[in-house]
Scaffold this motif. Structure first.
Motif, short mmCIF file in Angstrom:
data_model
loop_
_atom_site.label_atom_id
_atom_site.label_comp_id
_atom_site.label_asym_id
_atom_site.label_seq_id
_atom_site.Cartn_x
_atom_site.Cartn_y
_atom_site.Cartn_z
N GLN A 188 0.66 -1.20 -0.08
CA GLN A 188 -0.14 -0.28 0.18
C GLN A 188 0.92 1.55 -0.17
OE1 GLN A 188 -3.14 0.96 -0.73
NE2 GLN A 188 -3.93 0.88 1.09
N VAL A 189 1.29 1.11 0.87
CA VAL A 189 2.46 2.57 1.32
C VAL A 189 3.53 3.08 0.33
CG1 VAL A 189 4.10 4.16 2.79
CG2 VAL A 189 1.83 2.57 3.58
N LYS A 190 4.54 1.11 -0.26
CA LYS A 190 5.28 1.38 -1.43
C LYS A 190 4.54 0.87 -2.80
CE LYS A 190 8.46 0.64 2.82
NZ LYS A 190 8.89 -0.71 3.20
N ARG A 191 3.76 1.46 -2.42
CA ARG A 191 3.52 0.07 -3.74
C ARG A 191 3.81 1.21 -5.06
NH1 ARG A 191 -2.96 0.53 -3.99
NH2 ARG A 191 -3.05 2.29 -5.37
N PRO A 192 4.06 2.54 -5.39
CA PRO A 192 4.57 2.44 -6.90
C PRO A 192 5.69 2.51 -6.75
CG PRO A 192 3.67 4.39 -5.58
CD PRO A 192 3.04 3.66 -4.27
N MET A 193 6.74 2.20 -5.56
CA MET A 193 8.35 1.44 -5.49
C MET A 193 8.24 0.50 -6.22
SD MET A 193 11.07 1.99 -5.09
CE MET A 193 12.03 1.43 -5.83
N ALA A 194 7.21 -0.36 -5.82
CA ALA A 194 7.33 -2.10 -6.31
C ALA A 194 6.56 -2.11 -7.55
CB ALA A 194 5.89 -2.44 -4.91
N ASN A 195 5.65 -1.64 -7.73
CA ASN A 195 5.42 -1.65 -9.41
C ASN A 195 6.33 -1.15 -10.41
OD1 ASN A 195 2.53 -2.29 -10.17
ND2 ASN A 195 2.00 -0.41 -8.56
N GLY A 196 7.24 -0.12 -9.77
CA GLY A 196 8.13 -0.22 -10.70
C GLY A 196 9.27 -0.73 -11.08
N LEU A 197 9.84 -1.87 -9.76
CA LEU A 197 10.26 -2.09 -9.94
C LEU A 197 9.95 -3.96 -10.96
CD1 LEU A 197 12.01 -2.91 -6.15
CD2 LEU A 197 13.21 -2.41 -8.19
N ALA A 198 8.47 -4.53 -10.72
CA ALA A 198 8.02 -5.42 -10.32
C ALA A 198 8.07 -5.07 -12.86
CB ALA A 198 6.12 -5.49 -10.63
N MET A 199 7.99 -3.91 -12.60
CA MET A 199 7.41 -3.46 -14.38
C MET A 199 9.17 -3.75 -14.48
SD MET A 199 4.65 -3.34 -15.31
CE MET A 199 4.51 -2.17 -16.87
N ALA A 200 10.33 -2.92 -14.30
CA ALA A 200 11.50 -3.30 -14.80
C ALA A 200 11.57 -4.89 -15.15
CB ALA A 200 12.94 -2.92 -13.74
N GLY A 201 10.96 -5.40 -15.00
CA GLY A 201 11.56 -7.10 -15.87
C GLY A 201 11.06 -6.93 -17.05
N SER A 202 10.74 -6.15 -17.57
CA SER A 202 10.14 -6.31 -19.27
C SER A 202 11.66 -5.62 -20.16
CB SER A 202 8.90 -4.88 -19.77
OG SER A 202 8.91 -5.46 -21.06
N PRO A 203 12.31 -4.36 -20.16
CA PRO A 203 13.50 -4.62 -20.23
C PRO A 203 14.81 -4.83 -20.26
CG PRO A 203 13.00 -2.46 -19.03
CD PRO A 203 11.70 -3.40 -18.87
N VAL A 204 14.88 -5.41 -18.28
CA VAL A 204 15.67 -6.37 -17.92
C VAL A 204 15.76 -8.12 -19.07
CG1 VAL A 204 16.57 -7.82 -16.39
CG2 VAL A 204 15.89 -5.59 -16.35
N PHE A 205 14.69 -8.35 -19.47
CA PHE A 205 14.09 -9.94 -19.71
C PHE A 205 15.08 -9.18 -21.33
CE2 PHE A 205 12.76 -13.33 -17.78
CZ PHE A 205 12.83 -12.88 -16.37
N LEU A 206 14.31 -8.35 -21.99
CA LEU A 206 14.19 -7.60 -23.08
C LEU A 206 16.05 -8.15 -23.68
CD1 LEU A 206 13.03 -7.84 -25.72
CD2 LEU A 206 12.17 -5.37 -25.39
N PHE A 207 16.16 -7.07 -22.65
CA PHE A 207 17.98 -7.23 -22.77
C PHE A 207 18.41 -8.31 -22.54
CE2 PHE A 207 21.01 -3.76 -22.76
CZ PHE A 207 21.61 -4.01 -22.02
N THR A 208 18.18 -9.09 -22.34
CA THR A 208 18.91 -10.97 -22.16
C THR A 208 18.22 -11.71 -22.49
OG1 THR A 208 17.20 -10.99 -19.83
CG2 THR A 208 19.53 -10.63 -19.36
N LEU A 209 17.14 -11.51 -23.07
CA LEU A 209 16.64 -12.98 -24.33
C LEU A 209 16.90 -12.26 -26.32
CD1 LEU A 209 12.85 -13.21 -23.19
CD2 LEU A 209 14.57 -14.62 -23.30
N ALA A 210 16.96 -10.65 -25.86
CA ALA A 210 17.71 -11.24 -27.44
C ALA A 210 19.10 -11.49 -27.62
CB ALA A 210 17.76 -9.93 -27.28
#
Lengths: 303, 494
Positions: free
Chosen positions: B140-162
């Motif tokens: 609740q309190v730290k939700r934007p932070m948690a969201n930001g971290l979780a969504m960072a998965g997309s570029p990290v995975f794209l970077f490694t999957l390619a």
């Protein structure tokens, strides 16, 4: 090396046969009458001092260079031609300044052996300026260096592409130092060749390990032949299976460990109950809804 | 309209502890969901030759996969409401894994469409929605932070999957690579195992709320979970209203009456037309102005790298006490910033060449990351964590259209004008206008909410409707409202 006072060079081509020349800048105009000579000139910017000309047939080609008068405006300079860096004998001329320009032209007889790098050179007041023409047969670019991987029992398709349509395409398979011709009579069940002007495809079906190796596609032009090499590697299905099984095993172990940790953790804290804490069951139990009303101090939470 | 007590979940979200493990699991799931379809494009050329099909036919595989991923949103949100995040994610991981392995034995392009496209796409949607939902449960309190971290998965995975995909392709061909990718994707099951259902403490002040809540357990409705807590706290009659027909529960069309939701939806639908196309065409644009293949690919790497850090960074900023109450403005500014980047891109490219495109890639990476990090956070902020599941299902289904149409329409623009700059300008406008729209509309929305808050505080209306509307619409200062609500109920609720 390249003097700044050459600001434009003209290239004039006079093909004496009706077909035969492309430059990299302008596509060939359609020519109908074999006897007509066509003058085409390209004005090249001062920075572009190299021109690539792709030639399909043996022709007589006139190369012409023009450079603007230098600041000194010498009344004449020396001009000559080089082939592959070596001066061509008897090509040295004195070039006079006409209309603020120096012109130099020469007709060359171009055939398979005389392709190469031709340069026109202007030499005046100890300054040298030159322009290079690369005369070549069309080349296939961008061919993969890495081998194509295919599987036993499967098929593989190899493709070659070139900018200008050749007279014909021929495929070979490299067998040691020799080249084995592949055509429609060589095992028609397994080899299929498809030709479409400037592309060609070779399909080999029912692969075996023996089919690994280098395949050569050659584009035949009147003037020369362009070749390209493609390597094929045939492997069995066992090869990717090993990493596959390893990764699946890793997944199963990790899932197991995580669920085990959770169960261990919940067993630990279930021995110290608090009225308000509810421990959620394992994964399979989540699918069961609890109809019972009275778990008054506890609630099942579905996430 | 059923109330959604967003600020008052009836339990205190852990905001930490195992929550971070859940964030890691969500990171993996989201990473695969977004990066997987894009990274498959490496195989297309070879598969195209193998099956002798045209490029557009092979591109359908990616499009179908993305379409299924978005269309499956509603189905997966129903499943999540019913069974919880964990089983759905594990099932999703298995679906994608098995379909990839099966596709490695495929003999026609149709096999790929069905296996990789449809089944794979649905599997990925069963990864995406639950991951987003469970973050709202744990934080609740730290939700934007948690969201930001979780969504960072997309570029990290794209970077490694390619590069990984390239490696697999070089060594095993496309068939072997598909098989191994199927195994790799099954790691989503590991991510799912991490998504432990949250242990909740009941709210101290209302011990008898529990009894009311359990009656609605069976409903499995979209509001079901909300009512579990909400019903008990607000009024005793609430739970009984929830047992409507399935259509009402399954689709939760009541969300369409939600002011904030409608604003969000309109803004996003327009935005998505111009969202992905610039990424897709960055490399071709670079090659078109004469940059070689490796440098063009490097542009995308720069973009992904900046994106990777922009997302958690944005989450951190959005979590601050200055931004959080007015997070909608932050979102609309990021969208508009995207638009400005695209509008300037052709100028940068023409006047500065490669350096200009590098600058563009950096700023665009930042903009893209900001929008992605906030995308679901603002939706959570608007509708609340309980209704989020249904909301995100609806939103993804509706966004399906623009997401899929965007790149082809952009490609069409490029073909017609034979120049990329018109496409970039069009995308720029497509992003700038929703940004401005969202900003203005949210200004009015906040004003209305403040008004209602003031009305409520002056006690002119009863407990029911005003509280409801504030609870469901007010995004500002959730921490404040939690304690405030409890006080209020103390005073008035009994």
């Amino acid at each position: 090396m390249f003097s700044p006072w050459i600001s434009s060079l003209k290239l004039i081509l006079i093909p004496l046969f009706w077909r035969g020349i492309y430059t990299t800048e302008n596509p060939l105009l359609a020519l109908n009458d074999p006897v007509t000579t066509v003058f085409r000139s390209a004005v090249l910017k001062g920075d572009n001092l190299v021109e690539k000309v792709e030639i399909l047939k043996p022709i007589n080609l006139e190369l012409a260079c023009t450079c603007d008068g230098n600041p000194n405006k010498l009344p004449n300079v020396t001009g000559f031609w080089r082939k592959d860096g070596i001066e061509i004998a008897n090509s040295r001329l004195t070039v006079l300044l006409e209309n603020e320009q120096y012109n130099l032209k020469k007709v060359f007889s171009i055939h398979g052996d005389s392709l190469g790098n031709y340069s026109c050179v202007f030499n005046g007041a100890d300054k040298e300026s030159k322009f290079d023409f690369y005369l070549t047969a069309p080349e296939m670019g961008n061919m993969k260096e890495k081998p194509i991987v295919a599987y036993v029992g499967d098929s593989v398709v190899m493709a070659c592409k070139i900018k200008l349509p050749p007279k014909t395409w021929i495929w070979y398979k490299e067998n040691g130092t020799e080249q084995e011709l592949i055509n429609s009579t060589t095992d028609p069940l397994r080899y299929k060749i498809f030709v479409d002007r400037n592309t060609t495809k070779l399909t080999v079906t029912n692969l075996t390990e023996v089919d690994s190796g280098v395949y050569i596609c050659s584009a035949i032009y009147n003037i020369k032949t362009s070749v390209s090499h493609l390597e094929v590697r045939v492997i069995s299905f066992m090869e990717p299976l090993k990493p596959f099984i390893a990764i699946v095993a890793e997944v199963i172990i990790l899932v197991f460990l995580i669920l085990l940790y959770e169960r261990w953790g919940s067993q630990k804290s279930s021995s110290s109950p608090t009225g308000n804490m509810m421990h959620v069951d394992q994964m399979h139990k989540l699918t069961q809804d609890d109809n019972g009303i009275d778990e008054s101090s506890t609630r099942k939470r579905k996430i | 309209m059923p109330p959604a007590v967003k600020a008052n979940l009836g339990y205190t979200p852990p905001d930490g502890g195992w929550g971070w493990a859940v964030v890691f699991g969500a990171f993996i799931s989201i990473g695969f969901s977004y990066a997987f379809p894009k990274s498959l494009t490496i195989y297309f050329k070879e598969i195209q030759k193998y099956f002798t099909v045209s490029y557009s036919e092979i591109a359908w595989v990616s499009s179908i996969m993305l379409a299924a991923m978005y269309a499956g949103g509603k189905l997966s949100s129903i499943l999540v409401n019913r069974y919880g995040s964990r089983p759905v994610v594990i099932m999703g991981g298995l679906m994608v894994g098995v379909s990839m392995v099966a596709a490695s034995f495929g003999t026609t392009i149709m096999h790929l469409y069905l296996l990789v496209g449809v089944i794979g796409g649905f599997g990925l949607s069963f990864n995406l929605q639950p991951s987003l939902t469970i973050i709202g449960k744990y934080f609740q309190v730290k939700r934007p932070m948690a969201n930001g971290l979780a969504m960072a998965g997309s570029p990290v995975f794209l970077f490694t999957l390619a590069p990984l995909n390239q490696f697999l392709f070089d060594n095993f061909g496309w068939r072997g690579a598909f098989m191994i990718l199927g195994a790799i994707v099954m790691n989503c099951c590991v991510a799912g195992a991490l998504m432990r259902p949250v242990k909740m403490k009941t709210v101290q002040k209302d011990p008898d709320a529990a009894t009311n809540g359990t009656t609605t357990e069976k409903a499995g409705a979209t509001e079901g979970i909300a009512n579990l807590e909400a019903g008990g706290l607000l009024s005793d009659t609430e739970p009984k209203q929830k047992k409507g027909g399935c259509a009402d529960k399954c689709l939760d069309l009541s969300l369409f009456k939600h002011r904030g939701f409608i604003i969000y939806l309109i803004g996003n639908v327009v935005m998505f037309f111009g969202f992905f196309a610039p990424v897709v065409f960055l490399a071709p644009y670079a090659k078109g102005i004469g940059i070689d293949n490796y440098q063009a690919a490097f542009l995308l790497s720069i973009f992904a790298l900046v994106d990777m850090f922009a997302r958690p960074g944005t989450g951190l900023i959005a979590n601050t006490k200055w931004i959080r109450p007015r997070i909608q403005y932050f979102f609309s500014i990021s969208v508009a910033y995207n638009g400005v980047c695209h509008l300037l891109c052709p100028f940068l490219a023409v006047h500065l060449g490669y350096a200009g495109l590098v600058i563009y890639a950096v700023f665009f990476g930042l903009a893209f990351g900001m929008v992605c990090a906030l995308l679901f956070e603002v939706l959570m902020d608007l509708v609340g964590a309980e209704r989020f599941s249904s909301a995100v299902g609806l939103v993804t289904i509706i966004e399906c259209g623009p997401v899929l149409l965007g790149p082809p329409v952009a490609g069409f623009l490029v073909d017609v004008f034979d120049d990329y700059k018109y496409m970039y300008w069009a995308c720029g406008i497509m992003m700038l206008s929703p940004g401005i729209f969202l900003f203005i509309m949210n200004y009015f929305n906040y004003k209305r909410l403040d008004q209602e808050e003031r009305q409520r505080q002056s006690g002119t209306t009863g407990l029911g409707s005003v509280t409801r509307s504030i609870m469901e619409e007010r995004g500002a200062g959730e921490e404040r409202t939690i304690s405030k609500d409890l006080e209020m109920f103390d005073e008035e609720g009994q």
